[in-house]
Design a protein around this motif. Sequence first.
Motif, mmCIF file in Angstrom:
data_model
loop_
_atom_site.group_PDB
_atom_site.id
_atom_site.type_symbol
_atom_site.label_atom_id
_atom_site.label_comp_id
_atom_site.label_asym_id
_atom_site.label_seq_id
_atom_site.Cartn_x
_atom_site.Cartn_y
_atom_site.Cartn_z
ATOM 1 N N THR A 1 40.049 44.081 50.472
ATOM 2 C CA THR A 1 39.524 45.157 49.641
ATOM 3 C C THR A 1 39.690 44.841 48.157
ATOM 4 O OG1 THR A 1 41.586 46.433 49.482
ATOM 5 C CG2 THR A 1 40.229 46.758 51.454
ATOM 6 N N TRP A 2 39.017 45.639 47.338
ATOM 7 C CA TRP A 2 39.132 45.461 45.888
ATOM 8 C C TRP A 2 40.535 45.783 45.413
ATOM 9 C CZ3 TRP A 2 40.365 49.200 42.231
ATOM 10 C CH2 TRP A 2 40.378 50.518 42.666
ATOM 11 N N GLN A 3 41.230 46.677 46.111
ATOM 12 C CA GLN A 3 42.603 46.984 45.743
ATOM 13 C C GLN A 3 43.542 45.832 46.081
ATOM 14 O OE1 GLN A 3 43.338 50.743 47.686
ATOM 15 N NE2 GLN A 3 42.485 51.921 45.994
ATOM 16 N N ASP A 4 43.205 45.066 47.119
ATOM 17 C CA ASP A 4 44.003 43.880 47.437
ATOM 18 C C ASP A 4 43.901 42.842 46.321
ATOM 19 O OD1 ASP A 4 44.817 44.881 49.909
ATOM 20 O OD2 ASP A 4 43.043 44.100 50.926
ATOM 21 N N SER A 5 42.715 42.683 45.775
ATOM 22 C CA SER A 5 42.500 41.653 44.754
ATOM 23 C C SER A 5 43.001 42.082 43.381
ATOM 24 C CB SER A 5 41.007 41.304 44.666
ATOM 25 O OG SER A 5 40.247 42.443 44.325
ATOM 26 N N ALA A 6 42.912 43.379 43.062
ATOM 27 C CA ALA A 6 43.296 43.853 41.728
ATOM 28 C C ALA A 6 44.534 44.746 41.751
ATOM 29 C CB ALA A 6 42.132 44.627 41.093
ATOM 30 N N GLY A 7 45.147 44.901 42.909
ATOM 31 C CA GLY A 7 46.263 45.830 43.034
ATOM 32 C C GLY A 7 47.440 45.482 42.139
ATOM 33 N N ALA A 8 47.790 44.196 42.039
ATOM 34 C CA ALA A 8 48.936 43.796 41.223
ATOM 35 C C ALA A 8 48.710 44.144 39.755
ATOM 36 C CB ALA A 8 49.184 42.294 41.383
ATOM 37 N N PHE A 9 47.494 43.898 39.273
ATOM 38 C CA PHE A 9 47.195 44.217 37.869
ATOM 39 C C PHE A 9 47.242 45.721 37.631
ATOM 40 C CE2 PHE A 9 44.301 45.330 34.445
ATOM 41 C CZ PHE A 9 44.721 44.480 33.427
#
Length: 426
Positions: free
Chosen positions: A265-273
Amino acid sequence: MSNTPFSRFEWMIAWRYLRARKAEGGVSTMTWISLIGITLAVAALIITLAVRTGFRTEFVDTILGANGHVSVYSAGEFKENGQIDRAITDFDGWAENIRAVEGVTRAAPVVKGQVMANHIDANAGVQVFGMRLDDFRTLPRIADPETAQGSLENYDDGIAIGAGVARDLGLTLGEKIRLISPNGVKTAFGVSPRINVYDVTYIFSAGRYDIDSTRVYLPLAEAQSFFNKEGSVDEIEIMVDDPEAIDRYVPLVLAAAGEGALSWTWQDSAGAFLRALEIEDNVMFIILSVLVLIASMNIVSGLIMLVKNKGRDIGILRTMGLTEGSVLRVFFLCGSLTGVVGTIAGVILGCLFAIYIDPIFAAVNYLSGGGVWDASVRGIYALPAELQLGDVLSAVALSLGLSFVVTIFPARRAARMNPVEALRYE
């Protein structure tokens, strides 16, 4: 004398003390310092909250507008050479089943690959996305006629490239770009690089520096041929109605895709940021809250001086029948009015700054000679600001709360002053 809380008489005395000149025992200078301090602190808090909200909104919007909200790919099977084959051969069937899921607005088969792009003497590494024209049209930030150059109707006749790629390679519409893939043509002597030349038919700007500088789009059939993936794709790119609740859609999408499907998901890719951004936001709020507290403490200094200068007046008022509560309320009004006026002024200043941040930032950039905002570092092209009622109300509540609390202590000191002691040396 009336004991009605916050009566007209108490307001009159408080207002007279606030506007009294220094020669009359007033503390107008200290009042102005307190007022300006609170105004600037509240304005800084509102501006920071607005920029924080605007930055997150812009960042998330560029992610959701240029990428799928969730990507579905195959778990794969081991080949004879020990490598995992993740190719999706029944990609149209997967896409059709996923589109039938309630809330899914888009399911696009995609081929991905990384290659070298070349134009004359300029080179750049780019990521190639292969998809059909109908799917390309449904990317809000990419297929946007207002920010793009060229026509979508020519998509199948060439290649669509990001504005950053065009800038780095010195390309314009109609010129040719060369893509070089090391895993190209298979011959009897091994694999030789594949080099294809395409006409630039579309130049897009997604609003994100990293996307515009690294991404290009090819028609799906051409991308399959270029990467030796005829009859298969790498993943299904999906968009949904509510991206913030993407976790609710993932089980349904995986069930529709069938056994062996995995998701990202998009949250997986941008979650850390986003988590780092949230932590930074909380720290900034705490720091600016301390600034508001420091500005509010000026009210205490002013009131202590006012109580000291008005000792004789307090004694006279008490002998005339004014109660301790009335004296407390008079000096509470003196301090709280400063906080209220400063907060109102700070809200106006902060809101105006957030609303007109573009011309203000342009003026700062001009006066400093340019280069204040580096898109390659920040990721987006401008400093955004988004006013939200909740942010403004939190700043107002913090400022008024602190102003009211710190005012109570010097006001209680004035109320407990013994009138005999106050008049002894008068």
